[in-house]
Design a protein around this motif. Sequence first.
Motif, PDB file in Angstrom:
ATOM      1  N   ILE A 113       0.840  -1.213   0.000  1.00 16.10           N
ATOM      2  CA  ILE A 113       0.000   0.000   0.000  1.00 16.10           C
ATOM      3  C   ILE A 113       0.872   1.259   0.000  1.00 16.10           C
ATOM      4  N   GLN A 114       1.902   1.271   0.830  1.00 19.39           N
ATOM      5  CA  GLN A 114       2.808   2.434   0.878  1.00 19.39           C
ATOM      6  C   GLN A 114       3.430   2.686  -0.502  1.00 19.39           C
ATOM      7  N   LYS A 115       3.865   1.608  -1.150  1.00 22.91           N
ATOM      8  CA  LYS A 115       4.520   1.739  -2.463  1.00 22.91           C
ATOM      9  C   LYS A 115       3.589   2.342  -3.497  1.00 22.91           C
ATOM     10  N   GLN A 116       2.354   1.809  -3.538  1.00 23.42           N
ATOM     11  CA  GLN A 116       1.376   2.326  -4.504  1.00 23.42           C
ATOM     12  C   GLN A 116       1.137   3.803  -4.271  1.00 23.42           C
ATOM     13  N   LEU A 117       1.039   4.158  -3.007  1.00 23.88           N
ATOM     14  CA  LEU A 117       0.719   5.530  -2.643  1.00 23.88           C
ATOM     15  C   LEU A 117       1.853   6.471  -3.047  1.00 23.88           C
ATOM     16  N   LEU A 118       3.062   6.044  -2.848  1.00 28.12           N
ATOM     17  CA  LEU A 118       4.209   6.911  -3.139  1.00 28.12           C
ATOM     18  C   LEU A 118       4.496   6.977  -4.641  1.00 28.12           C
ATOM     19  N   GLY A 119       3.970   6.021  -5.406  1.00 27.72           N
ATOM     20  CA  GLY A 119       4.124   6.050  -6.866  1.00 27.72           C
ATOM     21  C   GLY A 119       5.588   6.101  -7.252  1.00 27.72           C
ATOM     22  N   ASN A 120       5.919   6.996  -8.165  1.00 26.15           N
ATOM     23  CA  ASN A 120       7.300   7.101  -8.641  1.00 26.15           C
ATOM     24  C   ASN A 120       8.294   7.370  -7.517  1.00 26.15           C
ATOM     25  N   ASN A 121       7.831   8.084  -6.523  1.00 26.32           N
ATOM     26  CA  ASN A 121       8.750   8.438  -5.432  1.00 26.32           C
ATOM     27  C   ASN A 121       9.257   7.214  -4.688  1.00 26.32           C
ATOM     28  N   ALA A 122       8.503   6.116  -4.791  1.00 27.09           N
ATOM     29  CA  ALA A 122       8.926   4.886  -4.116  1.00 27.09           C
ATOM     30  C   ALA A 122      10.296   4.447  -4.612  1.00 27.09           C
ATOM     31  N   GLU A 123      10.620   4.817  -5.827  1.00 30.30           N
ATOM     32  CA  GLU A 123      11.884   4.337  -6.406  1.00 30.30           C
ATOM     33  C   GLU A 123      13.122   4.933  -5.723  1.00 30.30           C
ATOM     34  N   PHE A 124      12.949   6.061  -5.099  1.00 26.58           N
ATOM     35  CA  PHE A 124      14.099   6.648  -4.404  1.00 26.58           C
ATOM     36  C   PHE A 124      14.577   5.749  -3.260  1.00 26.58           C
ATOM     37  N   ILE A 125      13.631   5.024  -2.679  1.00 28.26           N
ATOM     38  CA  ILE A 125      13.928   4.300  -1.437  1.00 28.26           C
ATOM     39  C   ILE A 125      14.877   3.142  -1.685  1.00 28.26           C
ATOM     40  N   GLY A 126      16.018   3.194  -1.045  1.00 27.01           N
ATOM     41  CA  GLY A 126      17.013   2.126  -1.169  1.00 27.01           C
ATOM     42  C   GLY A 126      17.674   2.099  -2.531  1.00 27.01           C
ATOM     43  N   GLY A 127      17.428   3.132  -3.316  1.00 23.05           N
ATOM     44  CA  GLY A 127      17.907   3.120  -4.703  1.00 23.05           C
ATOM     45  C   GLY A 127      19.374   3.533  -4.827  1.00 23.05           C
TER      46      GLY A 127
END
Lengths: 248, 248, 248, 248, 248, 248
Positions: free
Chosen positions: E231-245
């Motif tokens: 759910i968190q990933k869907q919500l953050l959308g593209n921004n999710a990609e920053f995490i751990g990237g």
Amino acid sequence: MRTDGRNYDELRRVEIIRDYIKPAEGSVFISIGDTRVICTATVEEKVPPFLRNSGKGWITAEYSMLPRATGVRTIREASKGKVTGRTMEIQRLIGRALRSVVDLKALGERTLWIDCDVIQADGGTRTTAITGAFVAMVDALIPLFEKKALKKFPVKDFLAATSVGIIGEKACLDLCYEEDSSAVVDMNVIMTGKGKYVEIQGTGEENPFTPEQLQEMLTLARKGTAELTVIQKQLLGNNAEFIGGNNG
Amino acid sequence: MRTDGRNYDELRRVEIIRDYIKPAEGSVFISIGDTRVICTATVEEKVPPFLRNSGKGWITAEYSMLPRATGVRTIREASKGKVTGRTMEIQRLIGRALRSVVDLKALGERTLWIDCDVIQADGGTRTTAITGAFVAMVDALIPLFEKKALKKFPVKDFLAATSVGIIGEKACLDLCYEEDSSAVVDMNVIMTGKGKYVEIQGTGEENPFTPEQLQEMLTLARKGTAELTVIQKQLLGNNAEFIGGNNG
Amino acid sequence: MRTDGRNYDELRRVEIIRDYIKPAEGSVFISIGDTRVICTATVEEKVPPFLRNSGKGWITAEYSMLPRATGVRTIREASKGKVTGRTMEIQRLIGRALRSVVDLKALGERTLWIDCDVIQADGGTRTTAITGAFVAMVDALIPLFEKKALKKFPVKDFLAATSVGIIGEKACLDLCYEEDSSAVVDMNVIMTGKGKYVEIQGTGEENPFTPEQLQEMLTLARKGTAELTVIQKQLLGNNAEFIGGNNG
Amino acid sequence: MRTDGRNYDELRRVEIIRDYIKPAEGSVFISIGDTRVICTATVEEKVPPFLRNSGKGWITAEYSMLPRATGVRTIREASKGKVTGRTMEIQRLIGRALRSVVDLKALGERTLWIDCDVIQADGGTRTTAITGAFVAMVDALIPLFEKKALKKFPVKDFLAATSVGIIGEKACLDLCYEEDSSAVVDMNVIMTGKGKYVEIQGTGEENPFTPEQLQEMLTLARKGTAELTVIQKQLLGNNAEFIGGNNG
Amino acid sequence: MRTDGRNYDELRRVEIIRDYIKPAEGSVFISIGDTRVICTATVEEKVPPFLRNSGKGWITAEYSMLPRATGVRTIREASKGKVTGRTMEIQRLIGRALRSVVDLKALGERTLWIDCDVIQADGGTRTTAITGAFVAMVDALIPLFEKKALKKFPVKDFLAATSVGIIGEKACLDLCYEEDSSAVVDMNVIMTGKGKYVEIQGTGEENPFTPEQLQEMLTLARKGTAELTVIQKQLLGNNAEFIGGNNG
Amino acid sequence: MRTDGRNYDELRRVEIIRDYIKPAEGSVFISIGDTRVICTATVEEKVPPFLRNSGKGWITAEYSMLPRATGVRTIREASKGKVTGRTMEIQRLIGRALRSVVDLKALGERTLWIDCDVIQADGGTRTTAITGAFVAMVDALIPLFEKKALKKFPVKDFLAATSVGIIGEKACLDLCYEEDSSAVVDMNVIMTGKGKYVEIQGTGEENPFTPEQLQEMLTLARKGTAELTVIQKQLLGNNAEFIGGNNG
């Protein structure tokens, strides 16, 4: 020669005004030199938990200084959110001293609240407070005794206090602030009207003192408290007779 | 007829003694009826963090009552370990009021500490405190101005405060405690010497009030504060001329 | 022209959602412009000590802001270990205001706890809180009245509050934060549905104000509170009839 | 005959263990009868604000009792959120006493933190704490002196403390808790190794005392503190020579 | 069958709204079942004293509940003047959990203040707060990263938390308040997006638990936190990609 | 190799002395390596308000460290005026753990106060406190049981606690302070004599941990607590038989 021209065994000028605060049961304005204290006595018809159903009363004292009683403004304890160690020591001392001359059984299950508020401070605030509070306490008790709420007048003896100290090599009576700051030994003595010791607190933080110096200071303190008791007696007039009397 | 025989638009007896506390830069003893307050003003050569390097000064007020200023002893805030909401409101009010007539730029990076200690309370303690504190503040600033530490005298106008209320149906000036307790509306008004409002605080907790009643109270308050300003002016004598003057 | 394009006598957009918090007896989410407050009303079946056995009830309010209700994070009062003076003033004001329209005898020995938590702050949080808390309070009392725990509906009149101020030379209604910061006079007015004043608090710390300015502000406040009362009435629907009614 | 069979002028059994707590610079476990105290001394390389850049050091003491040091569990001061008046008095006393035998100039800008924690209490906890803390303090300073961080050993004289009192009519040395509770006069005496008074605190709350009783108590206190100093000296061995020596 | 009809391994309905509070750098409104929490993240450009000049940042969390988040009104911690042990535990837990997935070096000398305010409580408030605070924290950091104030995005992995427990004999996922009250074991599990444990806190105060029960609960917790991360990933959308990237 | 030469699955030396503090109902001195804790148990014949008339008892724990238990002196919580979050967590943990093995009904309306005071700290103070407090609690209850004030011995099972962690890549038992500081995962495990979990608290703030690492740590913790229980049993001798026995 002392800074204010007094003799080494001389008290500063003492003034006590009775009934200074209208709403209080007993109240005095006391000044010794430039030290000025308002003392009130409040009678509360109950006792702290540890005395309930004991038939005995209690005396609690509180002490405070106005922020500008002193040359540099002191922060209010209410603003700090706590009472300093110095204040606690002084209020415990005042309460203990007054209790020593009161028959708590004869007081019955009542609390006397003694409030000492220093309006202006020039040394000896705690001893001035005790000397004044004694009169306020007596004044608060007299109406109770007169309307027979007290079978016996509970005050057993007079009570007065003074400070003594060693300045340079010399023992001196009733130090003002300037003297107190330069004294190497500082002692507060509380005595009864009959000349017994209620409390002796002597500190030689800067300079430990000899047995001889101790005796000199005790002699001066005896003279000073005796003179204060004379003033209290004159002021109380006829009411002085209740104290320690056979009035049961 | 009012409880103390005054007319509905009459102030109680006002007395202000200057230089009441030796160590303070400015100090007054003010009594309005049986309400008595010691006000001191202290000059501190620094400002609170939010004003550092702003070139501006600040005025902070603290207010307290002796435990037996009132008929029933109130517990000391220092003993409770916190300041009550009532005290906070009053000290914020006093500070705000004094700041309204002071040019904080002209004061420079200094803090004026205003201490108002109620010795005896009979209604109107906060307005009495403001009226007295104004005089103590002026007295504390004059020496600074005379020795040129202040280029311009920073006090722009006189300041006085009084209470008004509705007792029964009637608007009355300067309520004593007994009147205050029975008033259905209670209002404090702080005004400048030039007749502007600095603060109006009116509460009809017991009974909301009409616009007509509001006008009646405002009229009385104007009369009362004008009379208090006359007393302040007489008391300050020549020094009154510094206030709001072209002294830059 | 005002910063958000409003007319000088125009309220911001008002929204009130009832039953916002499930566990509370009464609760609303109120937003006026970007100021958002959650108000809950709790009924407690006992009163503070000073009212025991008096047959009367009491209303106590508490107010708080989330740390990020504001542009700069404010430290939590719980972390500081004490409530600020500003918070105390506001919660005393809210309680006093609500009590002014409630028949505390009819409420019986109950305490209403009013909690106002500001989620987002953009000026006028205290007046928004009062306007919302009134609705939450009514909602908490209705079930008690319907199940006959209250013989008479204790709410006597509507209650709404707004802020007014002088910006530049112009009196304006319902200041947002930006306007509030630049206003020279700031006044909060609380009025009943019948148009009486419950509380007026006006401060000209930056600039004392004239009697004419006072009248202009009072006129705007009257208009604003009247409009808020219309919104409250619509929202409460049939329940609005209980208020001040002959429902004994 | 005393409750534990001792002679009226006899100390209880004294035991002092050095280096009791590994992480502390100086630490002792001291027991006098059933009173047991852990004393530690901590050296901090800075001073309180009022001594900065004075070249002088400071000594601060803290005192506490474990909740079950006593027959009835006492509430922790940390849980109450404040230190009691009794604790404040004792920690001020301990600090003052230690400072009286230390050359604060020679200590340099350092603070000695003295912690006295009462593990088990059977009367005389404050005097036991002082007697033990003196040894812990010396132990904490020796390494500093040996590595030349101190040019002169700052301890000028030995320091020991004991309690005396009047039980019935008889002056007694070193009261245990049971005796202390029944004593009519209670006095704590702190003396230097050279036999000077550092502090005298005598209280006759129950019964004011005569000058003769005072002398009897002072004589016993002199005997007791002299014996304690002998024990301290033996324990410190060679290190005792640093104290008051010509070691500059 | 569970009280709300859910399967033993089923989460309650989850809703997360981003940008809920205008003035905050990052903010979410998260609801899991009837538990609702407002989470904000504030960026402060300084660190606590223990990290100054370390080049490292810090994350501090604070947690609170509105008084009527619960069925019975809870007293405000600000009114009590202190934070309860429960609150302290929770805020320490939230801070620790968020720090476990943040590269504090990459954050630089900044503090993230995480505020979690429970608007409505129905079990699992601390795990809901962590799950929501993670999103608010990411949202607060993205603008810093985009304007190059952060060289590397400091969030290393996703973070979500849930509660599990034993009800009767059965392990269940995501307990609501009613279930929580009757659970014999209660465990909070915080996991990273990669399935590692950040924190496990399991308590069998009512009933100690077996190794088998522990395994069942851990399995459910893994399933629940994995679903929350989706759910968190869907919500953050593209921004999710920053995490751990690999975004250094 | 571990810093003190122990095997990865080896406890430090354990010593427990019973009856260490005379006035307490139960008391032990426990040392595990260089960690030393005094644990006392006090029986109070009343319960907190929420349990009055429930027929059930309660166990409350308090925890503290002497200022010099640690290498750097920690400020006393009494001086700070509040208990830290760390202390609150630990005392809640100790209380919860002890309650998990006590039949509170069988205890009757009594409170057990458990005080754990750390004299010297070298890692694992909370688990050492729990292991010691269990023995002190049993010792406090035995006299009550023997004089029939308790019908059934309320302790249902043994209780011991230990810490485990991941150092480098390796799971280790019973970390000393130096190891604890460098551990990437830190876990406290509390187990009953029958091998059930009472509490698991594992934190990987520095490094989240895998399910495999969790299993390794749990295995070590099981071994360590079993060994501690053997020591407790030997120490209690015959009294150990009361625990969990059919003694109704």
